[in-house]
Design a protein around this motif. Sequence first.
Motif, mmCIF file in Angstrom:
data_model
loop_
_atom_site.group_PDB
_atom_site.id
_atom_site.type_symbol
_atom_site.label_atom_id
_atom_site.label_comp_id
_atom_site.label_asym_id
_atom_site.label_seq_id
_atom_site.Cartn_x
_atom_site.Cartn_y
_atom_site.Cartn_z
ATOM 1 N N VAL A 29 -3.950 8.853 -0.262
ATOM 2 C CA VAL A 29 -4.616 8.526 1.007
ATOM 3 C C VAL A 29 -5.265 7.150 0.907
ATOM 4 C CG1 VAL A 29 -5.056 10.900 1.724
ATOM 5 C CG2 VAL A 29 -6.719 9.739 0.269
ATOM 6 N N ASN A 30 -5.487 6.546 2.070
ATOM 7 C CA ASN A 30 -6.160 5.245 2.154
ATOM 8 C C ASN A 30 -7.371 5.394 3.052
ATOM 9 O OD1 ASN A 30 -2.886 3.920 2.798
ATOM 10 N ND2 ASN A 30 -3.833 4.261 0.830
ATOM 11 N N GLY A 31 -8.333 4.531 2.830
ATOM 12 C CA GLY A 31 -9.480 4.570 3.740
ATOM 13 C C GLY A 31 -10.589 3.658 3.271
ATOM 14 N N ARG A 32 -11.638 3.630 4.092
ATOM 15 C CA ARG A 32 -12.792 2.792 3.768
ATOM 16 C C ARG A 32 -13.893 3.671 3.174
ATOM 17 N NH1 ARG A 32 -15.219 -2.317 5.872
ATOM 18 N NH2 ARG A 32 -13.886 -2.541 7.693
ATOM 19 N N LEU A 33 -14.495 3.194 2.114
ATOM 20 C CA LEU A 33 -15.579 3.932 1.455
ATOM 21 C C LEU A 33 -16.829 3.881 2.323
ATOM 22 C CD1 LEU A 33 -15.576 2.749 -2.257
ATOM 23 C CD2 LEU A 33 -15.435 5.098 -1.470
ATOM 24 N N VAL A 43 0.855 -1.177 0.000
ATOM 25 C CA VAL A 43 0.000 0.000 0.000
ATOM 26 C C VAL A 43 0.886 1.220 0.000
ATOM 27 C CG1 VAL A 43 -1.634 1.290 1.419
ATOM 28 C CG2 VAL A 43 -1.798 -1.186 1.302
ATOM 29 N N LYS A 44 0.446 2.251 -0.689
ATOM 30 C CA LYS A 44 1.154 3.528 -0.613
ATOM 31 C C LYS A 44 0.272 4.519 0.117
ATOM 32 C CE LYS A 44 3.107 7.192 -3.417
ATOM 33 N NZ LYS A 44 3.004 7.863 -4.727
ATOM 34 N N ARG A 45 0.857 5.246 1.027
ATOM 35 C CA ARG A 45 0.094 6.241 1.769
ATOM 36 C C ARG A 45 1.039 7.374 2.110
ATOM 37 N NH1 ARG A 45 -2.448 5.240 7.796
ATOM 38 N NH2 ARG A 45 -4.515 6.042 7.358
ATOM 39 N N THR A 46 0.767 8.554 1.557
ATOM 40 C CA THR A 46 1.648 9.694 1.858
ATOM 41 C C THR A 46 1.078 10.539 2.985
ATOM 42 O OG1 THR A 46 0.551 11.130 0.247
ATOM 43 C CG2 THR A 46 2.433 9.830 -0.544
ATOM 44 N N HIS A 47 -0.249 10.508 3.159
ATOM 45 C CA HIS A 47 -0.871 11.369 4.162
ATOM 46 C C HIS A 47 -2.033 10.646 4.822
ATOM 47 C CE1 HIS A 47 1.100 14.179 1.444
ATOM 48 N NE2 HIS A 47 1.093 15.070 2.428
ATOM 49 N N LEU A 50 -19.750 0.273 -0.968
ATOM 50 C CA LEU A 50 -19.561 0.821 0.371
ATOM 51 C C LEU A 50 -18.891 -0.247 1.233
ATOM 52 C CD1 LEU A 50 -22.951 2.645 1.025
ATOM 53 C CD2 LEU A 50 -20.808 3.574 0.146
ATOM 54 N N GLY A 51 -17.900 0.164 1.969
ATOM 55 C CA GLY A 51 -17.193 -0.781 2.825
ATOM 56 C C GLY A 51 -15.865 -1.238 2.245
ATOM 57 N N ASP A 52 -15.651 -1.000 0.952
ATOM 58 C CA ASP A 52 -14.357 -1.350 0.356
ATOM 59 C C ASP A 52 -13.277 -0.393 0.877
ATOM 60 O OD1 ASP A 52 -15.637 -3.240 -1.121
ATOM 61 O OD2 ASP A 52 -15.510 -2.179 -3.033
ATOM 62 N N PHE A 53 -12.049 -0.921 0.940
ATOM 63 C CA PHE A 53 -10.911 -0.054 1.241
ATOM 64 C C PHE A 53 -10.253 0.358 -0.071
ATOM 65 C CE2 PHE A 53 -11.478 -2.202 5.245
ATOM 66 C CZ PHE A 53 -11.183 -1.214 6.174
ATOM 67 N N VAL A 54 -9.876 1.628 -0.159
ATOM 68 C CA VAL A 54 -9.268 2.116 -1.390
ATOM 69 C C VAL A 54 -8.031 2.963 -1.102
ATOM 70 C CG1 VAL A 54 -11.407 2.138 -2.732
ATOM 71 C CG2 VAL A 54 -10.779 4.151 -1.397
ATOM 72 N N GLN A 55 -7.231 3.078 -2.135
ATOM 73 C CA GLN A 55 -6.086 3.989 -2.106
ATOM 74 C C GLN A 55 -6.317 4.991 -3.229
ATOM 75 O OE1 GLN A 55 -2.134 2.220 -2.039
ATOM 76 N NE2 GLN A 55 -1.580 3.476 -3.791
ATOM 77 N N VAL A 56 -6.256 6.254 -2.906
ATOM 78 C CA VAL A 56 -6.574 7.268 -3.901
ATOM 79 C C VAL A 56 -5.429 8.253 -4.018
ATOM 80 C CG1 VAL A 56 -8.142 9.137 -4.510
ATOM 81 C CG2 VAL A 56 -9.032 7.063 -3.449
ATOM 82 N N GLU A 57 -5.053 8.493 -5.272
ATOM 83 C CA GLU A 57 -4.016 9.471 -5.548
ATOM 84 C C GLU A 57 -4.681 10.680 -6.182
ATOM 85 O OE1 GLU A 57 0.118 8.533 -7.558
ATOM 86 O OE2 GLU A 57 -1.414 9.044 -9.048
#
Length: 497
Positions: A55-59, A30-34, A102-109
């Motif tokens: 960023v990473n998180g759950r939808l 996983v990449k997460r800068t913030h 809803l409930g999926d985890f995602v990484q967003v750039e």
Amino acid sequence: MENFNQLVAIRRQKLQKIKNLGINPYPNRVKRTHTIGNLIEHKDKYLKNQKKVTVNGRLNAMRRQGKIGFANITDETGRIQLYVRQDEVGNENYEVFKLLDLGDFVQVEGECFLTQRGEYSVKATNVLILCKNLRPIPTVKEKEVDGEKKRYDEFSDIELRYRKRYLDLLLNPGNKRNFELRARVITAIRSFLDNRGFLEVETPILQSLYGGANARPFMTHHNTLDIDLYLRISIELYLKRLIVGGFERVYELGKTFRNEGMDRNHNPEFTLLELYQAYADYYDIMDLTEDMIIHVVKEVFNSDKIVFQEKEISLKKPWKRVSIFELIKEETGFDASGLNFERIKAFCEEKDIEIEPTAGPGKLIEEIFKTFVESKLIQPTFVTDFPKEISPLAKSKPGNSELAERFELFINGDEYANAFTELNDPIDQRERLETQSRLRELGDVEANVVDEDFLEALEYGMPPTGGLGVGIDRLIMLITENTSIKEVILFPQMKPE
RNA sequence: GGUCCAGUAACUCAGAGGUAGAGUAUCUGCCUUUUAAGCAGAGAGUCGAUGGUUCGAUCCCAUCCUGGAUCACCA
């Protein structure tokens, strides 16, 4: 259930579609800068520098409209909106976005910007799935009205909240606070005791004899030794062995188990603090208890009072110290201090207090106290002068050998601590335990058992010692303003479904 | 253990002796600045379980299960 299975089946289909696109729905790296909290905290900076962030998180919310979509993602530090445009992320990536639930985890750039409505958002240049959710998470929606959050369809079924605590924490993040405060209370207790030179120790939970309290134990069996073992009902007798061994200040914070009724004040396993201090008596322990609880509340709330359901509880020293007999007299007018069994029994009969066949005057005094006094003790109160009869591990009081140097601390009508000047006369201790043992034979299932190994340790000599036990779950209930122990235990005991 | 209350769709809830409803979620369609997004349509329930009464019970009765409140018991 059929419907639920359909909902799950749809998600499994989406999972397959994602795989068919050559995408791993459960990637390793996983990449997460913030963190989201960081983006929110430095909002102005990120709006200005237009730097790419990941960023990473759950939808937890999705508003799609054709070739664009808005979503909210949450990590532990906060929540932020995503703005996803097909022409920004590309057709292929937009297909993935459409397969998200809803409930999926995602990484967003992407970079931070303000939408037309002024909402601080991340404009996605790429959306990556980190974990596909297969079970629909109950929907809770929120709307802000005049700065106040209004919640819809809150996940509020108490039984479900306890049985599926992970959903409770996820859907009612406010409930995490109880457990965060719990951790801080325990940290504060440790730092207080450590600073006073106490050594934290760990003693056996599996014991071949149980003791230190009046309670029924859980039993288990050790296969190799082929012996029955008990789960400890208290920590007392092992910590005293350590005082015999030369440690002067020890404590243990740990789980204890009592095989008894369950209600909003009782869970079969609960967290107990016990501490023992050599060359101290119960007056010293009163001082220590005051200081410790004051320290904890100061650390956690920076306050010298507790507000519990609009009742203000002042922790300012000194706390009231008063004899159990005085309190009983105040509330009922009855003077039990002579410990005259017939008079006390007559009083109990008059007041419809049930009298167990094995009960002596001391036990009855305790019953009278519970019936008439306990709930009246709102401000912190050390109740002293418990009868020796019900205090088999406490030293008796000089000048009145029928009373023990023991106190219980009451706050807001509940007991929070129990402490003695510990009995260190091995002959007296043996007699007391043997008396308990006789009570047991007479049918008192909660009477103490005779622990020969403990008595032997006492014969080697235990210095004068003060000891304390504190029910940590209840202390946390008090501090977090909860009336049920299940709210402060992450996974409370429930009957199997 | 006693008493009282509750259990209906994944969630929050309504309902009534004649065979089940809303909102959200889900699915389909439309939609390039929404935020409880919207509009149109669709699917989804052994009405906690088992007996009984009844022509007919999810509703009434009994028992049981699970949970809550309270009392009792309990450090």
